[in-house]
Design a protein around this motif. Structure first.
Motif, PDB file in Angstrom:
ATOM      1  N   GLY A  14      -4.961-107.399  25.441  1.00 12.98           N
ATOM      2  CA  GLY A  14      -5.207-105.969  25.547  1.00 12.98           C
ATOM      3  C   GLY A  14      -6.431-105.704  26.402  1.00 12.98           C
ATOM      4  O   GLY A  14      -7.246-106.608  26.652  1.00 12.98           O
ATOM      5  N   LEU A  15      -6.596-104.472  26.837  1.00 13.34           N
ATOM      6  CA  LEU A  15      -7.722-104.123  27.692  1.00 13.34           C
ATOM      7  C   LEU A  15      -9.052-104.360  26.993  1.00 13.34           C
ATOM      8  O   LEU A  15      -9.983-104.934  27.573  1.00 13.34           O
ATOM      9  N   LEU A  16      -9.149-103.926  25.733  1.00 20.60           N
ATOM     10  CA  LEU A  16     -10.408-104.087  24.999  1.00 20.60           C
ATOM     11  C   LEU A  16     -10.757-105.555  24.815  1.00 20.60           C
ATOM     12  O   LEU A  16     -11.901-105.965  25.012  1.00 20.60           O
ATOM     13  N   ALA A  17      -9.731-106.353  24.453  1.00 21.50           N
ATOM     14  CA  ALA A  17      -9.983-107.787  24.250  1.00 21.50           C
ATOM     15  C   ALA A  17     -10.421-108.455  25.541  1.00 21.50           C
ATOM     16  O   ALA A  17     -11.294-109.329  25.548  1.00 21.50           O
ATOM     17  N   ALA A  18      -9.833-108.038  26.660  1.00 19.28           N
ATOM     18  CA  ALA A  18     -10.199-108.615  27.945  1.00 19.28           C
ATOM     19  C   ALA A  18     -11.635-108.257  28.320  1.00 19.28           C
ATOM     20  O   ALA A  18     -12.387-109.079  28.856  1.00 19.28           O
ATOM     21  N   LEU A  19     -12.045-107.014  28.035  1.00 18.13           N
ATOM     22  CA  LEU A  19     -13.392-106.576  28.384  1.00 18.13           C
ATOM     23  C   LEU A  19     -14.447-107.246  27.502  1.00 18.13           C
ATOM     24  O   LEU A  19     -15.500-107.648  27.979  1.00 18.13           O
ATOM     25  N   LEU A  20     -14.140-107.363  26.216  1.00 19.36           N
ATOM     26  CA  LEU A  20     -15.106-107.941  25.288  1.00 19.36           C
ATOM     27  C   LEU A  20     -15.189-109.453  25.419  1.00 19.36           C
ATOM     28  O   LEU A  20     -16.231-110.056  25.173  1.00 19.36           O
ATOM     29  N   GLY A  21     -14.054-110.072  25.788  1.00 18.81           N
ATOM     30  CA  GLY A  21     -14.046-111.503  26.022  1.00 18.81           C
ATOM     31  C   GLY A  21     -14.481-112.305  24.812  1.00 18.81           C
ATOM     32  O   GLY A  21     -14.058-112.038  23.678  1.00 18.81           O
ATOM     33  N   ASP A  22     -15.364-113.270  25.056  1.00 15.17           N
ATOM     34  CA  ASP A  22     -15.805-114.155  23.970  1.00 15.17           C
ATOM     35  C   ASP A  22     -17.057-113.637  23.260  1.00 15.17           C
ATOM     36  O   ASP A  22     -17.682-114.368  22.503  1.00 15.17           O
ATOM     37  N   GLY A  23     -17.430-112.403  23.510  1.00 16.66           N
ATOM     38  CA  GLY A  23     -18.578-111.812  22.825  1.00 16.66           C
ATOM     39  C   GLY A  23     -19.891-111.917  23.571  1.00 16.66           C
ATOM     40  O   GLY A  23     -20.850-111.202  23.259  1.00 16.66           O
ATOM     41  N   ARG A  24     -19.942-112.807  24.566  1.00 13.75           N
ATOM     42  CA  ARG A  24     -21.199-112.974  25.286  1.00 13.75           C
ATOM     43  C   ARG A  24     -21.586-111.708  26.058  1.00 13.75           C
ATOM     44  O   ARG A  24     -22.773-111.396  26.203  1.00 13.75           O
ATOM     45  N   PHE A  25     -20.578-110.994  26.547  1.00 12.37           N
ATOM     46  CA  PHE A  25     -20.860-109.752  27.270  1.00 12.37           C
ATOM     47  C   PHE A  25     -21.601-108.761  26.385  1.00 12.37           C
ATOM     48  O   PHE A  25     -22.564-108.123  26.819  1.00 12.37           O
ATOM     49  N   LEU A  26     -21.180-108.648  25.134  1.00  9.05           N
ATOM     50  CA  LEU A  26     -21.841-107.717  24.217  1.00  9.05           C
ATOM     51  C   LEU A  26     -23.274-108.145  23.927  1.00  9.05           C
ATOM     52  O   LEU A  26     -24.170-107.307  23.814  1.00  9.05           O
ATOM     53  N   ILE A  27     -23.489-109.445  23.808  1.00  4.21           N
ATOM     54  CA  ILE A  27     -24.844-109.940  23.556  1.00  4.21           C
ATOM     55  C   ILE A  27     -25.732-109.708  24.777  1.00  4.21           C
ATOM     56  O   ILE A  27     -26.905-109.334  24.656  1.00  4.21           O
ATOM     57  N   THR A 142     -31.020 -98.303  16.998  1.00  2.00           N
ATOM     58  CA  THR A 142     -30.554 -99.345  16.077  1.00  2.00           C
ATOM     59  C   THR A 142     -29.093 -99.124  15.696  1.00  2.00           C
ATOM     60  O   THR A 142     -28.296-100.070  15.671  1.00  2.00           O
ATOM     61  N   ILE A 143     -28.733 -97.878  15.404  1.00  2.00           N
ATOM     62  CA  ILE A 143     -27.355 -97.562  15.020  1.00  2.00           C
ATOM     63  C   ILE A 143     -26.380 -97.887  16.152  1.00  2.00           C
ATOM     64  O   ILE A 143     -25.253 -98.347  15.917  1.00  2.00           O
ATOM     65  N   LEU A 144     -26.807 -97.668  17.396  1.00  2.00           N
ATOM     66  CA  LEU A 144     -25.935 -97.932  18.536  1.00  2.00           C
ATOM     67  C   LEU A 144     -25.859 -99.428  18.869  1.00  2.00           C
ATOM     68  O   LEU A 144     -24.793 -99.936  19.228  1.00  2.00           O
ATOM     69  N   LEU A 145     -26.985-100.118  18.752  1.00  2.00           N
ATOM     70  CA  LEU A 145     -27.030-101.526  19.143  1.00  2.00           C
ATOM     71  C   LEU A 145     -26.458-102.463  18.097  1.00  2.00           C
ATOM     72  O   LEU A 145     -25.835-103.477  18.441  1.00  2.00           O
ATOM     73  N   LEU A 146     -26.669-102.152  16.825  1.00  2.00           N
ATOM     74  CA  LEU A 146     -26.277-103.086  15.773  1.00  2.00           C
ATOM     75  C   LEU A 146     -24.787-103.413  15.779  1.00  2.00           C
ATOM     76  O   LEU A 146     -24.421-104.598  15.731  1.00  2.00           O
ATOM     77  N   PRO A 147     -23.873-102.433  15.843  1.00  2.00           N
ATOM     78  CA  PRO A 147     -22.444-102.785  15.874  1.00  2.00           C
ATOM     79  C   PRO A 147     -22.075-103.638  17.086  1.00  2.00           C
ATOM     80  O   PRO A 147     -21.262-104.566  16.972  1.00  2.00           O
ATOM     81  N   MET A 148     -22.666-103.347  18.230  1.00  2.00           N
ATOM     82  CA  MET A 148     -22.378-104.120  19.432  1.00  2.00           C
ATOM     83  C   MET A 148     -22.880-105.553  19.289  1.00  2.00           C
ATOM     84  O   MET A 148     -22.187-106.515  19.660  1.00  2.00           O
TER      85      MET A 148
END
Length: 323
Positions: A14-27, A142-148
């Motif tokens: 899916g598009l979201l899964a492709a963008l998020l990848g293995d999680g390193r992008f979010l970190i 904090t509220i915005l960063l924590l979930p990411m």
């Protein structure tokens, strides 16, 4: 035919899964946000103005408070905020390096380092609530960063090997040859990192109790009772700044300590250690000379840590560049 069939089906993600990848992008995005927040803290302090919610809480502007005792109170407040800004930039840069290099190689220690440092950093926000002052901008961030951040850790955890893989990394880190030039450099850097963690714990403890050390009050030229008389909300606001700075030091110190202990020597490792060292120590020490807070007893621990860190970098330079 089977190969052609797979090509026709295309990428089934899916598009979201492709963008998020293995999680390193979010970190990495989390690290970038922390770096930008630290830069904003430096910029805001350089302008000499309080944030809108600070003014609403105090009922005073920085200019009004600056008229008291040669602006020493405002300068003291900005010295904590500049130091905190430098810490945020250093933590953000280290998170981005951890995600792009060791975590990309599926190193379990890198995941645990980011997780432990992040838990300390985000939990330090709760200590603010004890002072009766809620930093609304910090709360929103904090509220915005924590979930990411959490989503990035969860996705990255799935790509790692078994949890037991952390054991060999710990043993290898402790069994290094400490008698070589690189080993001596690591020892100096580890000692500096331990000092940073200790400083964070000390500042947090002071912020939650007396708030000031004698050198602080001597610089401002006022006793704590006088600060309460000027504005009863002034000390809680200063305590909030100290809690943030202390929590940031603990968070960054833990990440730095694990990185020095576990990371394989390399050019990029030396470079990131140099960057965060220059940024962190320059902000923490330089601001004291800018505002004239040059008490030698107060500056001695930071200067000793910076010197030790510089020695570690110098000793590790050639071995890491040649690795």
């Amino acid at each position: 035919m089977a190969g052609n069939s797979e090509q026709l089906q295309g990428d089934r993600r899916g598009l979201l899964a492709a963008l998020l990848g293995d999680g390193r992008f979010l970190i990495i995005v989390t690290g970038l946000c922390l770096t930008l927040a630290g830069g904003f803290a430096l910029f805001q302090s350089a302008t000499g103005h309080f944030l809108p919610h600070d003014i609403a809480y105090l009922g005073m502007t920085a200019d009004e408070l600056c008229s008291i005792n040669e602006c020493r109170i405002v300068h003291f407040m900005f010295h904590d905020r500049v130091s905190f800004g430098g810490v945020l930039i250093a933590i953000g840069a280290l998170y981005m390096w951890l995600a792009e290099f060791p975590l990309k190689m599926r190193a379990p220690w890198a995941w645990w380092t980011i997780a432990a440092s992040g838990v300390i950093g985000f939990l330090s926000f709760l200590s603010y609530l004890g002072y009766g002052y809620l930093d609304s901008w910090h709360a929103v961030a904090t509220i915005l960063l924590l979930p990411m951040f959490v989503a990035g850790l969860v996705r990255a955890k799935r790509t790692l090997g078994p949890p037991s893989a952390f054991g060999p990394a710990l043993r290898d880190g402790l069994r290094r040859n400490w008698t070589t030039r690189l080993g001596a450099g690591r020892l100096a850097l580890l000692a500096a990192a331990l000092g940073i963690v200790g400083a964070g714990l000390t500042i947090s403890a002071i912020g939650m109790t007396s708030v000031f050390v004698p050198q602080d009050l001597a610089y401002m030229g006022l006793p704590a009772d006088a600060l309460h008389a000027i504005n009863p909300k002034l000390v809680p606001l200063i305590a909030h700044d100290r809690a943030g700075f202390g929590g940031g030091l603990c968070s960054g110190g833990i990440a730095l300590l694990a990185t020095i202990l576990f990371a394989r020597p390399s050019r990029d490792l030396w470079e990131i250690l140099a960057v965060i060292g220059v940024v962190g120590f320059s902000a923490a020490i330089g601001v004291h000379f800018t505002i004239g807070y040059t008490d030698p007893i107060h500056l001695a621990p930071a200067c000793a840590g910076a010197a030790l860190y510089a020695v570690g970098l110098a000793l590790a330079f050639r071995p890491m560049m040649a690795a």
